[in-house]
Each structure stands twice: as structure tokens, then as C-alpha cells.
Design an enzyme around this catalytic site. Structure first.
Site, short mmCIF file in Angstrom:
data_model
loop_
_atom_site.label_atom_id
_atom_site.label_comp_id
_atom_site.label_asym_id
_atom_site.label_seq_id
_atom_site.Cartn_x
_atom_site.Cartn_y
_atom_site.Cartn_z
CD GLU A 35 -4.16 39.49 26.58
OE1 GLU A 35 -3.51 39.03 25.63
OE2 GLU A 35 -3.78 40.49 27.23
CB CYS A 43 -3.00 44.99 16.42
SG CYS A 43 -3.85 45.42 14.91
CE LYS A 51 -1.52 53.81 13.30
NZ LYS A 51 -0.35 53.07 12.84
N GLY A 179 11.15 60.18 16.88
CA GLY A 179 11.24 60.42 15.44
C GLY A 179 10.77 59.23 14.63
CB ILE A 182 4.58 55.33 17.60
CG1 ILE A 182 4.37 53.87 17.16
CG2 ILE A 182 3.60 55.69 18.73
CD1 ILE A 182 4.54 52.83 18.24
CB THR A 315 -0.65 43.86 12.95
OG1 THR A 315 -0.75 44.46 14.22
CG2 THR A 315 -1.81 42.92 12.75
CG HIS A 440 -5.81 60.37 -17.03
ND1 HIS A 440 -4.80 61.08 -16.43
CD2 HIS A 440 -6.61 61.26 -17.64
CE1 HIS A 440 -4.99 62.36 -16.68
NE2 HIS A 440 -6.08 62.51 -17.41
CD GLU A 445 -2.56 59.45 -14.59
OE1 GLU A 445 -2.46 59.16 -15.78
OE2 GLU A 445 -3.44 60.23 -14.15
C1 FAD Z 1 0.66 52.91 18.81
C2 FAD Z 1 0.94 51.72 17.92
C3 FAD Z 1 0.53 51.76 16.61
C4 FAD Z 1 0.78 50.68 15.77
N1 FAD Z 1 0.38 50.76 14.47
C5 FAD Z 1 0.62 49.73 13.64
C6 FAD Z 1 0.18 49.78 12.29
O1 FAD Z 1 -0.37 50.78 11.84
N2 FAD Z 1 0.40 48.70 11.50
C7 FAD Z 1 1.02 47.57 11.97
O2 FAD Z 1 1.18 46.62 11.22
N3 FAD Z 1 1.46 47.51 13.25
C8 FAD Z 1 1.27 48.54 14.09
N4 FAD Z 1 1.67 48.47 15.39
C9 FAD Z 1 2.41 47.27 15.84
C10 FAD Z 1 1.46 46.10 16.14
O3 FAD Z 1 0.48 46.52 17.06
C11 FAD Z 1 2.26 44.95 16.69
O4 FAD Z 1 3.30 44.63 15.79
C12 FAD Z 1 1.41 43.70 16.91
O5 FAD Z 1 0.36 43.95 17.78
C13 FAD Z 1 2.29 42.58 17.47
O6 FAD Z 1 1.52 41.45 17.77
P1 FAD Z 1 2.00 40.43 18.88
O7 FAD Z 1 1.08 39.27 18.83
O8 FAD Z 1 3.45 40.17 18.78
O9 FAD Z 1 1.84 41.20 20.27
P2 FAD Z 1 0.56 42.01 20.91
O10 FAD Z 1 -0.43 42.27 19.88
O11 FAD Z 1 1.20 43.10 21.63
O12 FAD Z 1 -0.04 40.93 21.88
C14 FAD Z 1 0.62 40.52 23.04
C15 FAD Z 1 -0.44 40.16 24.07
O13 FAD Z 1 0.17 39.43 25.12
C16 FAD Z 1 -0.39 39.84 26.35
N5 FAD Z 1 0.60 39.46 27.36
C17 FAD Z 1 1.86 39.93 27.50
N6 FAD Z 1 2.51 39.27 28.48
C18 FAD Z 1 1.62 38.36 28.98
C19 FAD Z 1 1.70 37.38 30.01
N7 FAD Z 1 2.82 37.17 30.72
N8 FAD Z 1 0.60 36.64 30.26
C20 FAD Z 1 -0.54 36.82 29.54
N9 FAD Z 1 -0.66 37.72 28.56
C21 FAD Z 1 0.42 38.48 28.27
C22 FAD Z 1 -0.59 41.34 26.17
O14 FAD Z 1 -1.54 41.84 27.08
C23 FAD Z 1 -1.08 41.39 24.73
O15 FAD Z 1 -2.47 41.30 24.65
C24 FAD Z 1 1.44 49.53 16.27
C25 FAD Z 1 1.84 49.48 17.61
C26 FAD Z 1 1.60 50.56 18.42
C27 FAD Z 1 2.05 50.51 19.85
#
Ligand code: FAD
Length: 463
Positions: A35, A43, A51, A179, A182, A315, A440, A445
């Protein structure tokens, strides 16, 4: 796999990476997770969770207004941004800590640093405490995505959602560009916190890909709440004045001054630093890692899940893809995650919830569809004199009678859509929804009491 330093190496401790690493480590396999920032990923650290806390904070403004209509007097609250940030950051640190200890308790090792391939089985992890080389039998890439900004003069003066979580002061004025969900969510958050927000989007309407009635209704509701929405409009450049004011130069010589300009115009899979060429992992034409239905890349021992594959950047989807990978490879249960009927929400004010097909998609797929649509003033805000309207829409495939799409705009829409998604996923018919007794008095509903097919006003007039 005894010749390798670990059985599974996971790149990224976000939603997908943490789930996979935990499940696999619990089988007794030797798991390492790299990480480069903070455990929890987008997330937890700079996405859904902070958020949603900001949405809650912002929502209170309207709650105080509604409270006045119910007889509460002297509600003149003041918002303290710095206090909120401190509490929010404490909560994020707490959650990140839980993810970290869950990984450790499952027996996974966390390596802090940026991982990149040296060859198909060897990775280098470079962090503050030095560089380490690790070999792995299997590798899961779960490195997520990153915000992108267009190449415009003055773009260096702007921020993305990542910085919006840590603004040192709450600005008085803000331009938010985009649009998608986010951009809209942040526009509503800051508007609710008292910032004078202008939302700028180059397309003719917000929320591309959502149902057309939802898009139109949301745009109306946002304007009704006083958000300044400029559509079919885009930036030519951003100018920074000597006093720090930013001037957005837009289409048709329009200019908007603000303290902050935030771009939320897109995100791209975070592939650049991974050295994928050293492992021979291929990308698709969208620049995401190409995978099959089991999240396998073109290299036999390498998988990818979550946003880096750009299938459905949410997520719960990243988590379910990761779980399917673990089930298939480590629990002897071949599993594919089904990406159909995934519920989704926009935490705007008012919020949106949707599951299944939009009317346009349904007409394309099923040809003949029936629409049930209602718009009404919800009791709670209506009583207090509010003129907001709620929208609910059901899309029914005529041949089967099944509800193939459910769309809601209004208070609690995301909570309702999570439950409606069970019925849509289960393929229940409109008749089965209607046989469910109403509860209700609720707004929900209406979902089981829409008996008349909807005919748009222009069609009704023509008949
Ligand atoms: C502002 C915002 C709001 C969002 N709101 C929602 C929501 O309301 N509901 C929802 O379902 N989804 C939401 N999402 C989307 C959601 O956050 C992502 O879909 C989810 O986090 C994807 O998970 P992931 O495991 O693919 O990647 P991430 O959670 O992005 O994890 C990737 C990790 O890899 C690490 N990393 C990257 N490259 C390397 C490397 N080379 N070596 C070591 N570590 C590395 C990063 O630091 C990060 O910690 C939102 C996203 C954003 C930006």
C-alpha cells in the site's frame, strides 16, 4: 509455491485488495499486501466514507430550515469547517486502523510503499523505509484509479476531489466542473455548507447514463435549491489574479470568479507506475487492465479487480470481484460476480437511487415497455412549506411483466433503492410488487401503489 516469498501478493489495500487479502490469508496462504498511501483505499480515505460524512454535515442546513416549519424557533446554527475536518479525519484514521488490524489478524503482511513489477513473478516495493524485492506465486492487482484533469491553461490552480476533503478554509465561492456523480455530490455538499457554488458541465444535462426523467428532475431540483448550474458550457482557461481569485473563462466569453475551482471530470485506472510491461499484462482500449469474467488477466498467475479494470467503479463491486477471485482460487468454488442490476446512488441533495435499466436501455433491449411514474411533494418537507418534489419511476418489460428498472429522486432514495434492488434482482413482476401491501405513511409506499401506466403529457395530448 514454496520457492516464492509469498503465495499471493496484492497491490493496493483498498476495497478490493483488503477483501481479497483477508479471505486468502484466512486459508493459511502466505499473503503480502503493498500500500503506497493509506490502508482503506479510496473508499475509506478519499471517497465514499468522507464524502458521505460531508453529505451528512451539509444536509443539516436544510434540516434546520425544515425544523423551523415544524415550530422549532431560534435555529440559527453556525458551521465550523475546521471542527468538522478534525472529527472527520479522526474517524477516517479509526476506520483505516480497523482495516489494518483486520489484515494483520487474518495473517497478511502489509508492506508500505509503491509496488511495481520487475518480472512476472517479482515485485519491487519502494517506500519511506527503503526498497524491498518480493517474489510471489500469484499476484492480484487492485490499485484503483485516480482523478484526471484536462490540459488547460491555468489547470495547476485547480483542485480535484482529493484536495476537496482537506481545504484549509471553507471558501465563499467555488466553481465545480463535471456532470457525473462526484461533481454533483460535491456541488451539493458545498452549496449546503453555505458556499456559493457554480456547477459547470459541457454536456446538455447532468448524470449521463442515468434515466432521462431522473436527469431532468434532478437538474430542476438542484436549481430549485439555488444551485447555479451552467450546462453546455466549458472552460477555456483558468486565470489567477494577484489577490488569489480564480477566474474561469468559459464558453461564449462567460467568466466566473471564485476562490476555488474543482475539476471532477474523470478518473483513470492507476496503471502508470505498475511496470505492467515487465509482467506482460495487457490493457484494454480504455487503458484499464483487461480481464475475463473471473478477473484473470492475460497472464496466467495475475488477476485484477476493482477500479483498475474499469468495469463498474463502485466499492461493493470491487469487494465482490475480490471475493469471487478468492472463492475461485482459494476456496475451490469457481465464482463470477454478476455485474447486472447493481444498485447505485448519487448522494446529491436531493439524492438519487437507481437499479436496473433506464427507460431508453429497456426500450432498446425489450422493445415494448410500460412506464409507471409519479412525482409528488413529500409530506415531511411539504408540511414545512418546501416545494421539492420526489420522483419514482418503474420500467416494466411488457412481455414478462418484470420490473427491469427502478429510479428514485428524493430524500432517502439510496436507502429505498437498496431494498428495491432485491426485488429487481430477483426478477419480480409488477403484479408481485403491487401485491405487496403499502406501508403508510411513507414515501416508499408509492412504489407499490403506482397503478396507472404513465403517458408523457405530449403523447397524451396527441391521443
Ligand atoms: C470522491 C469519490 C466518491 C466515491 N463515492 C462512492 C460511493 O458513494 N459509493 C461507491 O460504491 N463508490 C464510491 N466511490 C468509488 C469507490 O471509492 C471505488 O470504486 C473503490 O474504492 C474501488 O476500490 P479498489 O480496491 O478498486 O481501489 P481503491 O480503493 O482505490 O484502492 C487502491 C489502493 O491501491 C493503492 N495503490 C495504487 N497503486 C499502488 C502501487 N503501485 N503500490 C501500492 N499501492 C498502490 C492506493 O493507494 C489505494 O489505497 C467514490 C470514489 C470517489 C473518488
Amino acid at each position: 509455491m514454496a520457492d516464492y516469498d509469498c503465495d499471493l501478493f496484492v497491490i493496493g489495500a483498498g476495497s478490493g485488495g483488503v477483501r481479497a487479502a483477508r479471505l486468502v490469508a484466512m486459508t493459511g496462504a502466505r499473503v503480502m499486501v503493498a500500500e503506497e498511501y493509506r490502508v482503506g483505499g479510496t473508499c475509506v480515505i478519499r471517497g465514499c466514507v468522507p464524502k458521505k460524512l460531508m453529505v451528512y454535515a451539509s444536509d443539516f442546513k436544510r434540516e434546520f430550515e425544515i425544523a423551523r416549519g415544524y415550530g422549532w424557533v431560534d435555529c440559527e446554527p453556525r458551521f465550523d469547517w475546521k471542527k468538522f475536518l478534525m472529527t472527520k479525519d479522526r474517524e477516517i484514521a479509526r476506520l483505516s486502523g480497523i482495516y489494518t488490524s483486520n489484515l494483520a489478524n487474518a495473517g497478511a503482511d502489509i508492506l508500505y510503499g509503491t509496488a511495481r513489477f520487475l518480472d512476472p513473478h517479482t515485485l519491487e516495493v519502494k517506500g519511506e523505509e527503503g526498497t524491498r524485492t518480493v517474489t510471489a506465486g500469484k499476484i492480484l492487482i487492485a490499485a484503483g484509479d485516480r482523478p484526471t484533469r484536462p490540459d488547460l491553461p491555468g489547470i495547476e490552480h485547480t483542485i480535484t476531489s482529493e484536495e476537496a476533503f482537506h481545504l484549509p478554509e471553507l471558501p465563499k465561492t467555488m466553481v465545480i466542473v463535471g456532470g457525473g456523480y462526484i461533481a454533483i455530490e460535491f456541488a451539493c455538499i458545498f452549496h449546503g455548507l453555505g458556499v456559493d457554488v457554480t456547477l459547470v458541465y459541457r454536456g446538455p444535462n447532468l448524470l449521463r447514463g442515468f434515466d432521462e426523467d431522473v436527469r431532468a428532475h434532478l437538474a430542476d431540483e438542484l436549481r430549485l435549491r439555488g444551485l447555479n448550474v451552467l450546462l453546455s458550457c466549458q472552460h477555456q482557461k483558468i486565470e489567477k489574479r494577484a489577490d488569489g481569485t480564480l477566474v474561469s473563462h468559459l464558453t461564449d466569453s462567460l467568466t466566473v470568479e471564485s476562490e476555488v475551482v474543482m475539476f471532477a471530470t474523470g478518473r483513470e485506472p492507476h496503471v502508470k507506475t505498475l511496470g505492467l510491461d515487465k509482467a506482460g499484462v495487457k490493457l484494454n482500449d480504455k487503458g484499464a487492465i483487461a480481464v475475463d469474467d473471473f478477473s484473470r488477466t492475460n497472464v496466467e498467475h495475475i488477476w485484477a479487480v476493482g477500479d483498475i479494470t474499469d468495469r463498474m467503479p463502485l466499492t461493493p463491486v470491487a469487494i465482490r470481484e475480490a471475493q469471487a477471485f478468492a472463492e475461485t482460487e482459494y476456496y475451490g468454488r469457481p465464482t463470477q460476480f454478476d455485474h447486472a442490476e447493481v444498485p447505485t446512488a448519487v448522494f446529491s441533495q436531493p439524492p438519487v437511487g437507481a437499479v436496473g435499466l433506464s427507460e431508453t436501455q429497456a426500450r432498446h433491449l425489450h422493445r415494448e415497455v410500460d412506464i409507471y411514474l409519479t412525482k409528488f411533494r413529500p409530506m415531511r418537507s411539504g408540511f414545512a412549506g418546501g416545494d421539492e418534489r420526489m420522483l419514482m419511476k418503474l420500467v416494466v418489460a411488457r412481455a414478462t411483466g418484470k420490473i427491469v428498472g427502478c429510479h428514485i429522486v428524493g430524500v432517502d432514495a439510496p436507502e429505498m433503492i437498496q431494498l428495491a434492488a432485491i426485488a429487481v434482482k430477483a426478477g419480480l413482476t409488477k403484479a408481485q410488487w403491487d401485491s405487496t401491501c403499502a406501508l403508510h405513511p411513507t414515501a416508499a409506499e408509492e412504489l407499490v401503489t403506482m397503478h396507472e401506466k404513465y403517458v408523457p403529457a405530449e403523447l397524451a395530448a396527441a391521443e
